[in-house]
Design an enzyme around this catalytic site. Structure first.
Site, mmCIF file in Angstrom:
data_model
loop_
_atom_site.group_PDB
_atom_site.id
_atom_site.type_symbol
_atom_site.label_atom_id
_atom_site.label_comp_id
_atom_site.label_asym_id
_atom_site.label_seq_id
_atom_site.Cartn_x
_atom_site.Cartn_y
_atom_site.Cartn_z
ATOM 1 N N LYS A 55 0.859 -1.190 0.000
ATOM 2 C CA LYS A 55 0.000 0.000 0.000
ATOM 3 C C LYS A 55 0.894 1.238 0.000
ATOM 4 O O LYS A 55 1.762 1.381 0.867
ATOM 5 C CB LYS A 55 -0.882 -0.017 1.260
ATOM 6 C CG LYS A 55 -1.685 1.259 1.515
ATOM 7 C CD LYS A 55 -2.899 1.333 0.612
ATOM 8 C CE LYS A 55 -3.823 2.494 1.012
ATOM 9 N NZ LYS A 55 -4.538 2.224 2.273
ATOM 10 N N VAL A 56 0.676 2.121 -0.979
ATOM 11 C CA VAL A 56 1.474 3.342 -1.096
ATOM 12 C C VAL A 56 0.547 4.519 -1.369
ATOM 13 O O VAL A 56 -0.652 4.357 -1.590
ATOM 14 C CB VAL A 56 2.506 3.229 -2.244
ATOM 15 C CG1 VAL A 56 3.470 2.075 -2.001
ATOM 16 C CG2 VAL A 56 1.817 3.085 -3.599
ATOM 17 N N THR A 109 0.014 11.581 -0.892
ATOM 18 C CA THR A 109 -0.956 12.334 -1.671
ATOM 19 C C THR A 109 -1.364 13.600 -0.926
ATOM 20 O O THR A 109 -1.573 14.652 -1.530
ATOM 21 C CB THR A 109 -2.195 11.472 -1.962
ATOM 22 O OG1 THR A 109 -1.785 10.258 -2.585
ATOM 23 C CG2 THR A 109 -3.169 12.198 -2.877
ATOM 24 N N HIS A 150 -6.449 10.139 7.468
ATOM 25 C CA HIS A 150 -7.081 9.044 8.208
ATOM 26 C C HIS A 150 -8.146 9.537 9.183
ATOM 27 O O HIS A 150 -8.905 10.466 8.885
ATOM 28 C CB HIS A 150 -6.018 8.192 8.915
ATOM 29 C CG HIS A 150 -4.978 7.622 8.004
ATOM 30 N ND1 HIS A 150 -5.281 7.113 6.768
ATOM 31 C CD2 HIS A 150 -3.637 7.471 8.168
ATOM 32 C CE1 HIS A 150 -4.160 6.672 6.206
ATOM 33 N NE2 HIS A 150 -3.164 6.885 7.022
#
Length: 278
Positions: A55-56, A109, A150
């Site tokens: 996951k990136v 991002t 998050h």
């Protein structure tokens, strides 16, 4: 079967999505050896080719696509789920120009969006801070502003902080597209990307079919996050794009990478993003 190495974050959306795959519940999938790490760590590890599945950040793709394929499933992309720029007092800090800002990673991002948003008035200094430490650090005055991701969307007011900008809203207003946050990549030559896509989609379907089965695993890796916040996190970040990026999802990723390259913030991407047979 030889285990595949998988690196994901310990965040509820990742553990929810990968619960079945990690626990050997997906038919015909190989065993998986899991590493849990913040996305800034996985971005850097993927550049070295450390993991088979990883996951990136979508913003890191220009440095990774020479070694990895982008999978159309398992990632985080959606609406109303973008990063926030937080400050103690918007009147005292109405913009980032000349300020000291904490960010969760230089190839996230979130940071790329902040750079695009603040292009006309960039901060004086940017410091990389683990995302779970950013809100407390801003509240304590160590930084003028903090870029958060998050579950911070649901908890920042507890720290007495205010949202100076919702970068997801800004992006959607600018482009009309959902916000691409986290991607799942498959290492070329180590794992078949189409097979991996199938395993991940099965894992997502199984989680949706029986979310209670994932709860113990999700909460075990969610540090001290309360169950209600973990559920909000999953509801926000696990959606139809998690199962399949589709044309709209790919358009969002391509637009992000085009704007970043045009602004000179990332190298241009010179290979197709879509798998030929998915």
């Amino acid at each position: 079967m030889q285990p595949l190495s998988l690196a994901i974050s310990p965040c509820p959306n990742d553990t929810f999505v990968f619960h079945a795959l990690v626990h050997g519940l997906v038919p015909d999938a190989p065993p998986v050896k899991v590493t849990y790490a913040d996305v800034d760590v996985t971005n850097n590890a993927a550049e070295r080719g450390v993991y088979d599945l990883v996951k990136v950040s979508y913003a890191a793709l220009p440095w990774l696509l020479g070694r990895y394929d982008l999978l159309p499933a398992g990632g985080a992309l959606g609406r109303g789920c973008g990063p926030l720029v937080l400050v103690r007092d918007p009147a005292a800090t109405p913009a980032l120009a000349g300020r000291r800002v904490a960010v969760p990673g230089d190839r996230t991002t979130a940071y790329l969006l902040m750079r695009l948003w603040a292009a006309d008035g960039p901060p004086a200094k940017v410091v990389i801070v683990p995302f779970h430490e950013i809100m407390a650090a801003v509240a304590a005055g160590r930084y003028d502003a903090g870029l958060v991701i998050h579950e911070a969307r649901f908890t920042f007011e507890r720290y007495g902080l205010h949202a100076l900008a919702d970068l997801g809203d800004w992006w959607e207003t600018q482009t009309g597209l959902p916000i691409p946050l986290g991607a799942i990549l498959a290492k070329r030559g180590a794992v078949d990307p189409c097979e991996a896509t199938g395993w991940i989609r099965d894992s997502v379907r199984m989680a949706w079919a029986d979310p209670d089965a994932t709860q113990e695993y999700v909460l075990a890796h969610a540090a001290e996050m309360e169950p209600r916040v973990a559920s909000q996190h999953i509801e926000l970040y696990v959606n139809g794009f998690t199962k399949d990026l589709g044309d709209t999802g790919y358009a969002a990723v391509e637009e992000l990478l085009r704007r970043a390259a045009d602004a000179g913030l990332t190298p241009p991407v010179d290979r197709p993003l879509r798998l030929v047979n998915r």
